[in-house]
Design an enzyme around this catalytic site. Sequence first.
Site, PDB file in Angstrom:
ATOM      1  N   ARG A 103       0.860  -1.174   0.000  1.00 57.10           N
ATOM      2  CA  ARG A 103       0.000   0.000   0.000  1.00 57.10           C
ATOM      3  C   ARG A 103       0.900   1.229   0.000  1.00 57.10           C
ATOM      4  O   ARG A 103       2.033   1.192   0.491  1.00 57.10           O
ATOM      5  CB  ARG A 103      -0.893   0.026   1.234  1.00 57.10           C
ATOM      6  CG  ARG A 103      -1.823  -1.186   1.384  1.00 57.10           C
ATOM      7  CD  ARG A 103      -2.631  -1.063   2.665  1.00 57.10           C
ATOM      8  NE  ARG A 103      -3.575  -2.158   2.834  1.00 57.10           N
ATOM      9  CZ  ARG A 103      -3.340  -3.269   3.527  1.00 57.10           C
ATOM     10  NH1 ARG A 103      -2.164  -3.421   4.134  1.00 57.10           N
ATOM     11  NH2 ARG A 103      -4.249  -4.213   3.638  1.00 57.10           N
TER      12      ARG A 103
ATOM     13  N   LYS B  59      -2.420  -2.309   7.839  1.00 61.50           N
ATOM     14  CA  LYS B  59      -3.612  -1.823   8.517  1.00 61.50           C
ATOM     15  C   LYS B  59      -3.750  -2.491   9.876  1.00 61.50           C
ATOM     16  O   LYS B  59      -3.398  -3.652  10.055  1.00 61.50           O
ATOM     17  CB  LYS B  59      -4.857  -2.111   7.665  1.00 61.50           C
ATOM     18  CG  LYS B  59      -4.983  -1.225   6.439  1.00 61.50           C
ATOM     19  CD  LYS B  59      -6.304  -1.464   5.725  1.00 61.50           C
ATOM     20  CE  LYS B  59      -6.477  -0.521   4.545  1.00 61.50           C
ATOM     21  NZ  LYS B  59      -7.763  -0.734   3.852  1.00 61.50           N
TER      22      LYS B  59
ATOM     23  N   ARG C 169      -0.652  -2.369  -6.701  1.00 61.94           N
ATOM     24  CA  ARG C 169      -0.967  -3.422  -5.733  1.00 61.94           C
ATOM     25  C   ARG C 169      -1.946  -4.422  -6.344  1.00 61.94           C
ATOM     26  O   ARG C 169      -1.785  -5.644  -6.189  1.00 61.94           O
ATOM     27  CB  ARG C 169      -1.540  -2.784  -4.474  1.00 61.94           C
ATOM     28  CG  ARG C 169      -1.952  -3.756  -3.368  1.00 61.94           C
ATOM     29  CD  ARG C 169      -2.283  -2.967  -2.115  1.00 61.94           C
ATOM     30  NE  ARG C 169      -3.079  -3.702  -1.148  1.00 61.94           N
ATOM     31  CZ  ARG C 169      -2.590  -4.484  -0.208  1.00 61.94           C
ATOM     32  NH1 ARG C 169      -1.274  -4.666  -0.124  1.00 61.94           N
ATOM     33  NH2 ARG C 169      -3.382  -5.096   0.663  1.00 61.94           N
TER      34      ARG C 169
ATOM     35  N   HIS D 209      -4.323  -9.146   3.901  1.00 65.42           N
ATOM     36  CA  HIS D 209      -5.767  -9.082   4.100  1.00 65.42           C
ATOM     37  C   HIS D 209      -6.156  -9.922   5.312  1.00 65.42           C
ATOM     38  O   HIS D 209      -5.752 -11.082   5.427  1.00 65.42           O
ATOM     39  CB  HIS D 209      -6.515  -9.608   2.869  1.00 65.42           C
ATOM     40  CG  HIS D 209      -6.487  -8.663   1.717  1.00 65.42           C
ATOM     41  ND1 HIS D 209      -6.785  -9.051   0.419  1.00 65.42           N
ATOM     42  CD2 HIS D 209      -6.214  -7.328   1.643  1.00 65.42           C
ATOM     43  CE1 HIS D 209      -6.683  -8.019  -0.385  1.00 65.42           C
ATOM     44  NE2 HIS D 209      -6.342  -6.963   0.338  1.00 65.42           N
TER      45      HIS D 209
ATOM     46  N   TYR E 276      -9.874 -10.841  -6.674  1.00 67.90           N
ATOM     47  CA  TYR E 276      -8.862 -11.055  -7.705  1.00 67.90           C
ATOM     48  C   TYR E 276      -9.114 -12.327  -8.509  1.00 67.90           C
ATOM     49  O   TYR E 276      -8.564 -12.480  -9.594  1.00 67.90           O
ATOM     50  CB  TYR E 276      -7.463 -11.080  -7.071  1.00 67.90           C
ATOM     51  CG  TYR E 276      -7.108  -9.750  -6.469  1.00 67.90           C
ATOM     52  CD1 TYR E 276      -6.831  -8.649  -7.279  1.00 67.90           C
ATOM     53  CD2 TYR E 276      -7.086  -9.572  -5.088  1.00 67.90           C
ATOM     54  CE1 TYR E 276      -6.542  -7.416  -6.730  1.00 67.90           C
ATOM     55  CE2 TYR E 276      -6.788  -8.340  -4.531  1.00 67.90           C
ATOM     56  CZ  TYR E 276      -6.526  -7.261  -5.358  1.00 67.90           C
ATOM     57  OH  TYR E 276      -6.239  -6.037  -4.812  1.00 67.90           O
TER      58      TYR E 276
END
Length: 329
Positions: free
Chosen positions: A172, A203, A275, A298, A307
């Site tokens: 990211r 994150k 990304r 994730h 994806y």
Amino acid sequence: MPRGAVGQTPAGATQASAVSAPPAALADDIVRHLQHLQVERRLAARTLELYREALARLQGYAEAQPVDLRAVQVFHVRRWAAMLHAGGLAPRSIALVLSAWRGFYRWLGHDGLVKLNPVEGVRAPKAAVPLPKALSVDQAVTLAEAPGDDDAPALVARDQCVVELLYGCGLRVGELVGLDVRPGAAAGGWVDAADGMAHVMGKGSKRRGVPVGGPALKALAAWLDARPGMARPEEPALFVNQRGTRMTAPQVRGRLKRRALQAGLPTHVHPHMLRHSFASHVLQSSGDLRAVQELLGHANIRTTQVYTKLDFQHLAKVYDAAHPRARKR
């Protein structure tokens, strides 16, 4: 949120759909609720304004019905939500309106002013989930290998390293600009060239390690050679701007857009597209969704499953181009 999307009255619409302007004065219950949101909940000014607009819609519908705000029932809310949709309001905007209404009646319920929340269970129409945009493999390689046209070789070396890490590691942009030259207690992340790993802060303040490929390590070495000529003496950031301080996400976006134009790519390229490209290309080659999830950081594999749709699109294009029965003749 678009204003007045409900104000257009299609043929056969009921009286409530003819509301084209907010009420002259908001009802006392709404005013007190907005004060609660502002003072006790401390909502941001923009969020508060969106809630004010949503509750003004609610009052307008109730007055046109007519029905007292405290007497609104589920069938009223369902009808009004349908009118919002018919008036052209986007599903996400309808969801925000319903959220504001739901919170209003929940607040009234806490004060014992209503017996039930008429908005509970009422959901906005499902919004179409746009597929992430990804570059083709050839486009990604072209971007990474673009020579650049800056007079300063250090800028060229920095930008190439940025592209290699974004595409080669699936970072990211926040993870990228958080990288420091060396690990430390305050480091957002760092690249261990000897080990071939990028350690990033993702994150939720979760760290993860991502393998760094040969081209990215080569680009990193070139940038580290040039970096002392740009960075301030005590600056810890790996990537610095022309003032010698840590690059910001908007600066990365601007430089990436410039590089993509120089490379002649036909689409607007942004960091998250690289990304997406990383994830799509790894999945196309390996078919290992779980591995892609780990590489991207994730928390839920459902986030990564988008994806698989990109992968199917790729396979469909290959089929259309190669199979003799793919196209009608």
